[in-house]
Write a protein that holds these residues in place. Structure first.
Motif, mmCIF file in Angstrom:
data_model
loop_
_atom_site.group_PDB
_atom_site.id
_atom_site.type_symbol
_atom_site.label_atom_id
_atom_site.label_comp_id
_atom_site.label_asym_id
_atom_site.label_seq_id
_atom_site.Cartn_x
_atom_site.Cartn_y
_atom_site.Cartn_z
ATOM 1 N N LEU A 10 0.841 -1.138 0.291
ATOM 2 C CA LEU A 10 -0.035 0.239 0.044
ATOM 3 C C LEU A 10 0.854 1.217 -0.067
ATOM 4 O O LEU A 10 0.542 2.107 -0.716
ATOM 5 C CB LEU A 10 -0.947 -0.118 1.465
ATOM 6 C CG LEU A 10 -1.846 1.383 1.625
ATOM 7 C CD1 LEU A 10 -2.895 1.442 0.446
ATOM 8 C CD2 LEU A 10 -2.374 1.034 2.840
ATOM 9 N N LEU A 11 1.891 1.299 0.767
ATOM 10 C CA LEU A 11 2.820 2.380 0.873
ATOM 11 C C LEU A 11 3.601 2.437 -0.351
ATOM 12 O O LEU A 11 3.648 3.611 -0.911
ATOM 13 C CB LEU A 11 3.864 2.268 2.035
ATOM 14 C CG LEU A 11 3.302 2.318 3.257
ATOM 15 C CD1 LEU A 11 4.447 1.775 4.471
ATOM 16 C CD2 LEU A 11 3.106 3.882 3.872
ATOM 17 N N GLY A 12 4.064 1.782 -1.140
ATOM 18 C CA GLY A 12 4.509 1.668 -2.495
ATOM 19 C C GLY A 12 3.582 2.092 -3.382
ATOM 20 O O GLY A 12 4.347 3.023 -4.375
ATOM 21 N N ILE A 13 2.509 1.845 -3.321
ATOM 22 C CA ILE A 13 1.619 2.304 -4.517
ATOM 23 C C ILE A 13 1.268 3.786 -4.179
ATOM 24 O O ILE A 13 1.135 4.664 -5.028
ATOM 25 C CB ILE A 13 0.215 1.681 -4.301
ATOM 26 C CG1 ILE A 13 0.394 0.116 -4.789
ATOM 27 C CG2 ILE A 13 -0.957 2.193 -5.273
ATOM 28 C CD1 ILE A 13 -0.668 -0.863 -4.473
ATOM 29 N N MET A 14 1.107 4.036 -2.892
ATOM 30 C CA MET A 14 0.637 5.544 -2.637
ATOM 31 C C MET A 14 1.830 6.441 -2.855
ATOM 32 O O MET A 14 1.790 7.607 -3.391
ATOM 33 C CB MET A 14 0.135 5.707 -1.286
ATOM 34 C CG MET A 14 -1.042 4.912 -1.018
ATOM 35 S SD MET A 14 -1.958 5.289 0.703
ATOM 36 C CE MET A 14 -2.528 6.897 0.407
ATOM 37 N N ALA A 15 3.081 5.873 -2.467
ATOM 38 C CA ALA A 15 4.349 6.909 -2.837
ATOM 39 C C ALA A 15 4.544 6.999 -4.430
ATOM 40 O O ALA A 15 4.813 8.136 -4.746
ATOM 41 C CB ALA A 15 5.473 6.073 -2.150
ATOM 42 N N HIS A 16 4.718 6.005 -5.099
ATOM 43 C CA HIS A 16 4.791 6.270 -6.622
ATOM 44 C C HIS A 16 3.634 6.892 -7.335
ATOM 45 O O HIS A 16 3.981 7.416 -7.991
ATOM 46 C CB HIS A 16 5.314 5.087 -7.193
ATOM 47 C CG HIS A 16 6.645 4.436 -6.337
ATOM 48 N ND1 HIS A 16 7.792 5.159 -6.397
ATOM 49 C CD2 HIS A 16 6.888 3.275 -5.637
ATOM 50 C CE1 HIS A 16 8.767 4.191 -5.730
ATOM 51 N NE2 HIS A 16 7.912 3.236 -5.235
ATOM 52 N N GLY A 17 2.357 6.395 -6.860
ATOM 53 C CA GLY A 17 1.214 6.894 -7.378
ATOM 54 C C GLY A 17 0.968 8.720 -7.497
ATOM 55 O O GLY A 17 1.149 9.300 -8.182
ATOM 56 N N THR A 18 1.327 9.201 -5.982
ATOM 57 C CA THR A 18 1.247 10.589 -5.696
ATOM 58 C C THR A 18 2.543 11.031 -6.511
ATOM 59 O O THR A 18 2.368 12.473 -7.139
ATOM 60 C CB THR A 18 1.312 10.854 -4.546
ATOM 61 O OG1 THR A 18 2.564 10.088 -3.669
ATOM 62 C CG2 THR A 18 0.085 10.462 -3.620
ATOM 63 N N LEU A 19 3.561 10.333 -6.445
ATOM 64 C CA LEU A 19 4.683 11.122 -7.126
ATOM 65 C C LEU A 19 4.388 11.369 -8.536
ATOM 66 O O LEU A 19 4.605 12.410 -9.402
ATOM 67 C CB LEU A 19 6.036 10.453 -6.943
ATOM 68 C CG LEU A 19 7.162 10.975 -7.672
ATOM 69 C CD1 LEU A 19 7.797 12.285 -7.000
ATOM 70 C CD2 LEU A 19 8.685 10.072 -7.423
ATOM 71 N N ALA A 20 3.996 10.237 -9.209
ATOM 72 C CA ALA A 20 3.683 10.230 -10.722
ATOM 73 C C ALA A 20 2.749 11.245 -10.904
ATOM 74 O O ALA A 20 2.721 12.044 -12.020
ATOM 75 C CB ALA A 20 3.277 8.960 -11.086
ATOM 76 N N LEU A 21 1.548 11.281 -10.207
ATOM 77 C CA LEU A 21 0.424 12.382 -10.361
ATOM 78 C C LEU A 21 0.828 13.876 -10.361
ATOM 79 O O LEU A 21 0.720 14.606 -11.105
ATOM 80 C CB LEU A 21 -0.730 12.132 -9.497
ATOM 81 C CG LEU A 21 -1.703 12.963 -9.494
ATOM 82 C CD1 LEU A 21 -2.578 12.858 -10.878
ATOM 83 C CD2 LEU A 21 -3.106 12.560 -8.505
ATOM 84 N N GLY A 22 1.994 14.164 -9.384
ATOM 85 C CA GLY A 22 2.533 15.371 -9.291
ATOM 86 C C GLY A 22 3.145 15.877 -10.604
ATOM 87 O O GLY A 22 3.183 16.889 -10.892
ATOM 88 N N LEU A 23 3.888 14.665 -10.855
ATOM 89 C CA LEU A 23 4.861 15.152 -11.996
ATOM 90 C C LEU A 23 4.130 15.494 -13.383
ATOM 91 O O LEU A 23 4.240 16.199 -14.073
ATOM 92 C CB LEU A 23 5.863 14.059 -12.280
ATOM 93 C CG LEU A 23 7.108 14.035 -11.463
ATOM 94 C CD1 LEU A 23 7.700 12.391 -11.506
ATOM 95 C CD2 LEU A 23 7.984 14.772 -11.371
ATOM 96 N N VAL A 24 3.116 14.337 -13.489
ATOM 97 C CA VAL A 24 2.248 14.786 -14.676
ATOM 98 C C VAL A 24 1.501 16.045 -14.464
ATOM 99 O O VAL A 24 1.208 16.755 -15.486
ATOM 100 C CB VAL A 24 1.182 13.582 -14.540
ATOM 101 C CG1 VAL A 24 -0.047 13.832 -15.794
ATOM 102 C CG2 VAL A 24 1.727 12.344 -15.140
ATOM 103 N N LEU A 25 0.938 16.504 -13.465
ATOM 104 C CA LEU A 25 0.230 17.721 -13.273
ATOM 105 C C LEU A 25 1.146 18.742 -13.262
ATOM 106 O O LEU A 25 0.681 19.793 -14.266
ATOM 107 C CB LEU A 25 -0.494 17.842 -11.781
ATOM 108 C CG LEU A 25 -1.645 17.015 -11.456
ATOM 109 C CD1 LEU A 25 -2.152 17.129 -10.120
ATOM 110 C CD2 LEU A 25 -2.733 17.392 -12.546
ATOM 111 N N VAL A 26 2.404 18.934 -12.971
ATOM 112 C CA VAL A 26 3.305 19.877 -13.384
ATOM 113 C C VAL A 26 3.616 19.934 -14.646
ATOM 114 O O VAL A 26 3.726 21.083 -15.404
ATOM 115 C CB VAL A 26 4.711 19.530 -12.353
ATOM 116 C CG1 VAL A 26 5.642 20.623 -12.970
ATOM 117 C CG2 VAL A 26 4.445 19.724 -10.933
ATOM 118 N N SER A 27 3.666 18.844 -15.507
ATOM 119 C CA SER A 27 4.007 18.975 -17.003
ATOM 120 C C SER A 27 3.077 19.405 -17.690
ATOM 121 O O SER A 27 3.294 19.743 -18.844
ATOM 122 C CB SER A 27 4.752 17.507 -17.401
ATOM 123 O OG SER A 27 3.237 16.450 -17.457
#
Length: 263
Positions: A85-102
């Motif tokens: 669960l921690l792995g999914i949330m860590a990488h999922g939120t990081l990816a979402l943040g990067l996509v939004l910024v781009s």
């Protein structure tokens, strides 16, 4: 020179002073991956801050606190293992943040600065809010120090003795989220967990009481900030990674010293 370095040094010292005792609980509770999850979610907070025109630090605190609350609620579930669960949330939120910024074509974002920190860009204005936040964290931690220790030693016994385990753990997670918000400026989203864990792990080799371990962890972290900034200034290296490198070297030296002392 002093105008550039002094606020960076003071902000770094304030962060590591409070990260020391919090990092001790992260080490005792084996919560390094939890810290990583909060840190990775910080980039999503930055993206939402830009999106809704909010102060970026408030965005980071809001998202990190929401993630902490979600993890607290989901911790007891049996649907999925906690580390997964921690792995999914860590990488999922990081990816979402990067996509939004781009996707924000009108916003120019220094991604390297967000991921690895830009301490030398810190101003005296940053110093004021960081100082206020660190003071708030320190006072709150003072009042929950004993219950947190009891939970770290034996959670079931602490609960049986009347300690509000859920509330205390939630407060601790919110304090961690606040430290992550400060750490974004200092070492960035990818390295903030290092500032929490490495000084505490080094202090564990030297201390015989929890309080002494917390003080040594703060001292090691503050020393790493001073040495890291010096290295950055002299060798033109990035400040955040330089601080983490100095903390790692301090851990290595303390580890070798402790091994020889025990031999």
């Amino acid at each position: 020179m002093i105008e550039l370095v002094l606020p960076a040094l003071l902000v770094g010292l304030l962060l590591t002073a409070i990260a020391g005792p919090l990092g001790c609980f992260v080490v005792w509770g084996r919560m390094a991956y939890f810290g990583d999850t909060l840190a990775h979610s910080a980039l999503l907070g930055i993206a939402l801050g830009f999106l809704f025109d909010l102060n970026l630090s408030i965005g980071v605190i809001a998202v990190s606190s929401s993630i902490a609350l979600a993890l607290t609620v989901l911790q007891g579930q049996r649907f999925i293992a906690s580390d997964t669960l921690l792995g999914i949330m860590a990488h999922g939120t990081l990816a979402l943040g990067l996509v939004l910024v781009s996707l924000m074509e009108t916003v120019r974002v220094d991604l390297l600065g967000l991921l690895f920190g830009d301490l030398l860009a810190t101003s005296y204005g940053d110093l004021l809010w960081v100082g206020g936040l660190v003071l708030f964290i320190a006072v709150t931690l003072y009042f929950i120090w004993t219950p947190l220790l009891n939970i770290a030693v034996n959670q079931e016994l602490a609960q049986a003795e009347g300690t509000p385990v859920g509330l205390v753990r939630l407060l601790f997670m919110l304090l961690l989220a606040s430290v992550v918000a400060i750490g974004m400026k200092v070492v960035g989203a990818l390295l903030i967990t290092a500032i929490l864990i490495i000084p505490a792990a080094a202090a564990r080799k030297l201390a015989h009481t929890p309080e002494r371990m917390a003080m040594i962890a703060s001292a090691v972290g503050m020393g790493a900030v001073a040495c890291g900034l010096g290295l950055s200034w002299q060798a033109d290296t990035p400040a955040g990674p330089s601080i983490v490198l100095c903390a790692s070297l301090a851990f290595l030296l303390i580890f070798i010293f402790a091994r020889r002392k025990d031999a």
